[in-house]
Write an enzyme that holds these catalytic residues in place. Structure first.
Site, PDB file in Angstrom:
ATOM      1  N   ALA A 184       0.812  -1.211   0.000  1.00 25.89           N
ATOM      2  CA  ALA A 184       0.000   0.000   0.000  1.00 25.89           C
ATOM      3  C   ALA A 184       0.848   1.264   0.000  1.00 25.89           C
ATOM      4  CB  ALA A 184      -0.932  -0.001   1.207  1.00 25.89           C
ATOM      5  N   THR A 185       2.011   1.226   0.639  1.00 21.69           N
ATOM      6  CA  THR A 185       2.857   2.429   0.662  1.00 21.69           C
ATOM      7  C   THR A 185       3.254   2.844  -0.749  1.00 21.69           C
ATOM      8  OG1 THR A 185       3.731   1.998   2.879  1.00 21.69           O
ATOM      9  CG2 THR A 185       5.080   3.356   1.429  1.00 21.69           C
ATOM     10  N   HIS A 192      -1.419  -8.069   2.971  1.00 20.47           N
ATOM     11  CA  HIS A 192      -1.226  -8.704   4.276  1.00 20.47           C
ATOM     12  C   HIS A 192      -2.188  -8.205   5.344  1.00 20.47           C
ATOM     13  CE1 HIS A 192       1.098  -5.629   6.712  1.00 20.47           C
ATOM     14  NE2 HIS A 192       1.238  -5.109   5.508  1.00 20.47           N
ATOM     15  N   THR A 229       9.290  -6.512 -12.267  1.00 21.30           N
ATOM     16  CA  THR A 229       8.778  -7.872 -12.428  1.00 21.30           C
ATOM     17  C   THR A 229       7.843  -8.236 -11.275  1.00 21.30           C
ATOM     18  OG1 THR A 229      10.806  -8.538 -13.560  1.00 21.30           O
ATOM     19  CG2 THR A 229       9.425 -10.299 -12.665  1.00 21.30           C
ATOM     20  N   CYS A 240       3.962   0.971  12.498  1.00 23.20           N
ATOM     21  CA  CYS A 240       4.945   1.721  11.713  1.00 23.20           C
ATOM     22  C   CYS A 240       5.726   2.701  12.579  1.00 23.20           C
ATOM     23  CB  CYS A 240       4.244   2.482  10.587  1.00 23.20           C
ATOM     24  SG  CYS A 240       3.337   1.398   9.467  1.00 23.20           S
TER      25      CYS A 240
END
Length: 366
Positions: free
Chosen positions: A69-70, A192, A228, A310
């Site tokens: 998401a970051t 996750h 990739t 975080c």
């Protein structure tokens, strides 16, 4: 170990693990290669993409896989800031650092952080005053990662569009649990946080929206995100998303039962944030006079949080708890307990017993 830190990460669903193993062990081809094994790997990626899109239930749009998401939020914020000839970004003061710090880092842009009330809900009048025709982007988290509060994202999206701005929703904590904002232009997701693997996320873009690329290279993911892809991570995310739809009612009933039991078990604690506009898998609590860091140290058989994972270990008070007007002492007496699909009632009861006993040992009422 009793795991009660679902906002930091969720246990990997066994079905997601099983889907990943063959792609890690046997079907290891590069999904961007033209040969048959490469095409098979690419097909696995597209199945996963369709599953995530289906679970989102959004109108027509495209899904870009990212490393998490970051990265998705960075792509959205950097891209939206440069897609329009405007110079302001508006976000909520309680946003995750991936939004706050990225917005504040935009050279040549002014970022307005909207205040919230003691319940953690954004001040709508302040939002209405701040979102003008000079705003390029409005960003809002659907469900807050620290206190579980659900923001009025539909109203904020409408304000953004009335001003000609784009609307970005950080739906990391809400995906599969709370309806997504249909009017959003961009939505960020994380694997996750929904029982998928770490290292995979996604950015959803509504049809017709094109952003400048953040990463340059091989032109993968429609040219917006080069690099990739891991078919295994994509497949794990896809299966986890599919399970969200299959188990939606079962998961919701289970979380609601845990929530109601938890309110009884922690009756002597004070809830941080709104009790009504809230995802019930998040229980952020405080006790007057509690040393939460000591509690965490003493209850080593329970995985819970003092705030956002975080920011753990930084020593800084939570910016979210500060925003809802808690004192430093109150913030340092707060804990976050997160539960979900794989949490049993017995585990929650055992954890509550240990936490209440440890709090009482600090001289607090039992």
């Amino acid at each position: 170990m009793i795991y009660l830190d679902y906002q930091a990460t969720t246990p990997l669903a066994p079905e997601a693990f099983d889907a990943m193993v063959p792609l890690l062990r046997d079907q290891f081809a590069n999904p961007h290669s033209a040969h048959r094994p490469g095409r098979a790997a690419a097909a696995a990626v597209e199945v996963a993409r369709d599953r995530v899109l289906s679970a989102m239930g959004m109108p027509a749009g495209r899904l870009i896989f990212t490393s998490g998401a970051t990265e998705a939020l960075n792509i959205a914020i950097y891209g939206a800031a440069r897609a329009q000839a405007r110079h302001r970004i508006v976000a909520i003061a309680t946003e995750h650092a991936a939004v706050r710090d990225t917005a504040l880092a935009q050279d040549g842009f002014e970022t307005t952080l909207l205040p919230v009330g003691p319940d953690g809900i954004v001040d709508i009048d302040a939002a209405r005053a701040a979102i003008g025709t000079d705003v390029a982007l409005v960003a809002a988290m659907l469900v807050n990662n620290e206190i579980g509060v659900i923001q009025p994202v539909d109203a904020l999206a409408a304000m953004a569009h009335d001003a000609g701005a784009l609307f970005l929703c950080d739906a990391v904590q809400g995906f599969g649990r709370v309806p997504l904002p249909i009017a959003a232009d961009m939505i960020a997701l994380s694997g996750h946080k929904v029982h998928g693997p770490k290292g995979i996320g996604a950015l959803w873009l509504r049809d017709g929206l094109d952003l400048p690329r953040l990463l340059h290279g091989g032109g993968q993911e429609g040219g917006l995100r080069s690099g990739t892809l891991s078919p295994a991570l994509c497949a794990g995310f896809g299966v986890a998303a599919h399970l969200l739809t299959q188990r939606a009612e079962e998961d919701a009933v289970h979380v609601e039962a845990l929530w109601r039991r938890a309110l009884d078990l922690f009756a002597g604690w004070t809830l941080n944030g709104s009790a009504a506009a809230r995802y019930h898998g998040n229980l952020n609590l405080r006790r007057e006079g509690l040393d939460a860091a000591r509690l965490l140290s003493e209850c080593r058989d329970i995985a819970f949080s003092l705030g956002s994972a975080c920011a753990s270990g930084s020593g800084r008070p939570s910016h979210v708890l500060q925003a809802i007007a808690l004192s430093d002492r109150q913030a340092k007496g707060s804990v976050r307990i997160g539960f979900g699909r794989y949490t049993s009632t017995a585990q929650l009861e055992d954890a509550a017993r240990q936490l209440n006993q440890a709090a009482a040992a600090q001289g607090l009422p039992a």
